[in-house]
Design an enzyme around this catalytic site. Structure first.
Site, PDB file in Angstrom:
ATOM      1  N   ASP A 121       0.867  -1.178   0.000  1.00 17.81           N
ATOM      2  CA  ASP A 121       0.000   0.000   0.000  1.00 17.81           C
ATOM      3  C   ASP A 121       0.902   1.226   0.000  1.00 17.81           C
ATOM      4  OD1 ASP A 121      -1.676   2.256   1.012  1.00 17.81           O
ATOM      5  OD2 ASP A 121      -3.194   0.691   1.143  1.00 17.81           O
TER       6      ASP A 121
ATOM      7  N   ARG B  31     -12.700  -5.203  -6.997  1.00 17.85           N
ATOM      8  CA  ARG B  31     -13.230  -4.588  -8.212  1.00 17.85           C
ATOM      9  C   ARG B  31     -12.825  -5.421  -9.417  1.00 17.85           C
ATOM     10  NH1 ARG B  31     -15.743  -2.084  -5.074  1.00 17.85           N
ATOM     11  NH2 ARG B  31     -16.052   0.176  -4.864  1.00 17.85           N
TER      12      ARG B  31
ATOM     13  N   ASP C  47     -15.207 -12.735  -6.958  1.00 13.75           N
ATOM     14  CA  ASP C  47     -16.546 -12.238  -6.657  1.00 13.75           C
ATOM     15  C   ASP C  47     -16.926 -11.095  -7.576  1.00 13.75           C
ATOM     16  OD1 ASP C  47     -18.953 -12.160  -5.020  1.00 13.75           O
ATOM     17  OD2 ASP C  47     -18.189 -10.276  -4.192  1.00 13.75           O
TER      18      ASP C  47
ATOM     19  N   GLU D 175     -19.863  -7.891 -15.876  1.00 14.47           N
ATOM     20  CA  GLU D 175     -20.810  -8.594 -15.011  1.00 14.47           C
ATOM     21  C   GLU D 175     -22.201  -8.599 -15.631  1.00 14.47           C
ATOM     22  OE1 GLU D 175     -20.614  -7.017 -11.045  1.00 14.47           O
ATOM     23  OE2 GLU D 175     -18.517  -7.601 -10.780  1.00 14.47           O
TER      24      GLU D 175
ATOM     25  N   HIS E 230     -20.908 -11.330  -7.082  1.00 13.19           N
ATOM     26  CA  HIS E 230     -20.733 -10.018  -6.435  1.00 13.19           C
ATOM     27  C   HIS E 230     -21.473  -9.973  -5.096  1.00 13.19           C
ATOM     28  CE1 HIS E 230     -19.618  -5.642  -7.613  1.00 13.19           C
ATOM     29  NE2 HIS E 230     -19.541  -5.801  -6.304  1.00 13.19           N
TER      30      HIS E 230
END
Length: 532
Positions: free
Chosen positions: A174, A235, A259, A264, A282
């Site tokens: 990060d 995402r 997921d 989509e 999702h």
């Protein structure tokens, strides 16, 4: 709180009944879901607030038609479906519910990891086909395995806590978390490239933007351990799904749990044909508790705003305090642009930010705190998962262990006023300075000690190079060959024949291939493309 009379709230996506009950006790509520844009535009002028989830697209046209709107609430984290700039221009507060589904997303990620390790969905399907093939579904233990967490925000931290309890070693990437801050919870911070080489499991928790699109790709997969397992509950688009497919088919990747998807639903994806891939529709935030939590949060914020209060999770805010707007606005806009540009020039992990004000700021005693927050917004909001604004900028920096300071001095180096932003990373320091000459004219006047007169708009190519003939010309030739028009040029040097800087204003984006070619030129030390 008493009844808020004469206010109407439109709920245009399904919202948990607990949130609706809170609203109905205070205001008139209409629930009308599945409205296309034209129907929403036709009725939105009747409402003072609009509450949505991810289904409703709150476009600029919708916002312009909402002449009574004071508040737009998103029952969830992402506000990609809301034109926040258009809302800000109309003075409409936009708020989300960033904490309501953190645990739901966290637990889904951990569940996906465990299902991936033990082949649970595949084994379940086999038994229901009346099979008993125990050896086919032999899994692995997560004990003492390395979990790589890409993006160490709220969800990444919660995943790490739970993985630590299972005796996993946690490494994370990060750009806004210091090694010291991460070490406090037993996590080792490293570069993304380093993380990819050591992790047995990789889970991603970043926003989707240019910098994070396809960070897992053919090249990065090639550096990973054989049999690595990859999880994405963040995402779609962070993973190059074609590269993922190739890695799975070749056996380089041992399994994947997804997921979210680039498209989509993923009905045409070849990933659906692979047994070693676990796929859910999702569901990251789809728990009863999460839906209740976000509904309650956004309902309470809506009532607070309508009664004259504030929203605790506002993702926008009026640009300038009203009594200082005329003077402060040009400085605030410039500071945000300077911060945005600076973060595209530096390397490494942020450790400290200092905003220095010189010249007439001392005499005017202006709202430097507001301007500092706008500088932080420009610096931070490009890479973080949550929106950064003047409300939360300092908190976001503090939460990530970044030291923020501001200094006011009479020294302005010949300018009537001067803002300088200095950042320190674990790889060095960089500075940028700017000045406002009039309400309509502001300029970046120095980068890293090199003076210039740069209009802070549009696209720029910035290089540091050896001051000798031909360097600038060859770079310009490369851009010309790529049909990139140069609109302006700034050059600066401290001593002839040594390091110099070149800043080219260009009319369009410059491809990665063109920038790589410029960087490979003899005499070029660094070269960056940036959007101001």
């Amino acid at each position: 709180m008493g009844i808020i009379v004469n206010y109407r709230v439109l709920v245009s996506d399904p919202l948990a009944e607990e949130g609706l009950t809170i609203l109905r006790d205070q205001v008139e509520v209409d629930v009308k879901t599945g409205l296309p844009e034209d129907q929403l535009i036709a009725i939105i002028d009747q409402y003072d607030a609009l509450l949505v989830r991810s289904g409703t697209q709150v476009t600029a046209k919708v916002i312009e038609a909402g002449t009574r709107l004071k508040f737009i609430g998103r029952a969830g984290v992402g506000v990609d479906n809301i034109d926040t700039d258009a809302a800000t221009r109309q003075g409409i507060i936009v708020a989300n519910a960033p904490e309501g589904n953190t645990l739901a997303a966290t637990e889904h990620t951990v569940a996906m990891m465990m299902a991936l390790a033990r082949n649970i969905p595949q084994a379940n399907a086999s038994v229901k086909r009346r099979e008993w093939k125990r050896s086919k579904f032999t899994g692995i233990e997560v004990n003492e395995k390395v979990l790589g967490v890409v993006g160490f925000g709220r969800i990444g931290k919660e995943v790490a806590k739970r993985a630590t309890a299972m005796n996993m070693r946690i490494v994370a990437y990060d750009p806004f978390i210091s090694k010291e801050k991460a070490a406090e919870i037993g996590v080792e911070i490293m570069t993304m490239a380093e993380l990819f080489t050591v992790a047995d499991f990789i889970t991603v928790h970043t926003p989707l933007m240019k910098e994070t699109t396809h960070i897992i790709n053919d090249a990065s997969i090639a550096t990973m351990k054989d049999g690595v397992r990859i999880i994405n509950c963040a995402r779609g688009g962070i993973i190059d799904e074609e590269a993922l497919y190739r890695g799975l088919v070749s056996g380089k990747i041992g399994g994947a749990a997804l997921d979210v998807y680039e498209h989509e639903p993923p009905t045409d994806s070849p990933l659906t044909e692979l047994d070693q891939v676990i796929m859910t529709p999702h569901l990251g935030a789809s728990t009863v508790e999460a839906q209740v939590n976000v509904a309650i949060s956004v309902a309470k914020q809506c009532l607070s705003v309508l009664s004259g209060g504030s929203a605790k999770s506002a993702v926008n805010a009026p640009m300038i305090p009203a009594d200082q707007q005329e003077y402060v606005e040009p400085f605030a806009v410039l500071a945000e642009k300077m911060g945005r540009l600076l973060m595209q020039l530096v390397e490494g992990r942020l450790e400290a930010i200092d905003v220095i004000y010189g010249g007439e700021f001392v005499e005017r005693n202006s709202n430097t705190r507001f301007i500092t927050r706008m500088a932080l917004k420009g610096i931070l909001d490009r890479l973080l998962h949550l929106p950064v604004n003047i409300v939360n900028a300092e908190f976001v920096a503090h939460e990530r262990g970044i030291v923020v300071s501001q200094t006011v001095t009479q020294e302005s180096h010949g300018f009537k006023n001067l803002i300088t932003i200095k950042v320190r990373t674990d790889k060095g320091e960089e500075t940028i300075s700017g000045s406002v000459f009039s309400k309509a004219r502001s300029r970046i006047v120095a980068i890293g000690g090199y003076t210039m007169d740069l209009d802070p708009t549009g696209f720029v190519v910035i290089s540091k190079h050896l001051d000798k003939p031909g360097v600038i010309g060859r770079a310009s030739t490369i851009l010309g060959r790529c049909e990139v028009n140069i609109a302006g040029m700034q050059v600066g040097r401290i001593r002839p024949g040594e390091e110099a800087i070149m800043v080219l204003n260009v009319d369009s984006e410059v491809s990665d291939e063109a920038m790589d070619e410029i960087r490979s030129m003899p005499g070029i030390f660094t070269a960056k493309f940036a959007r101001i």
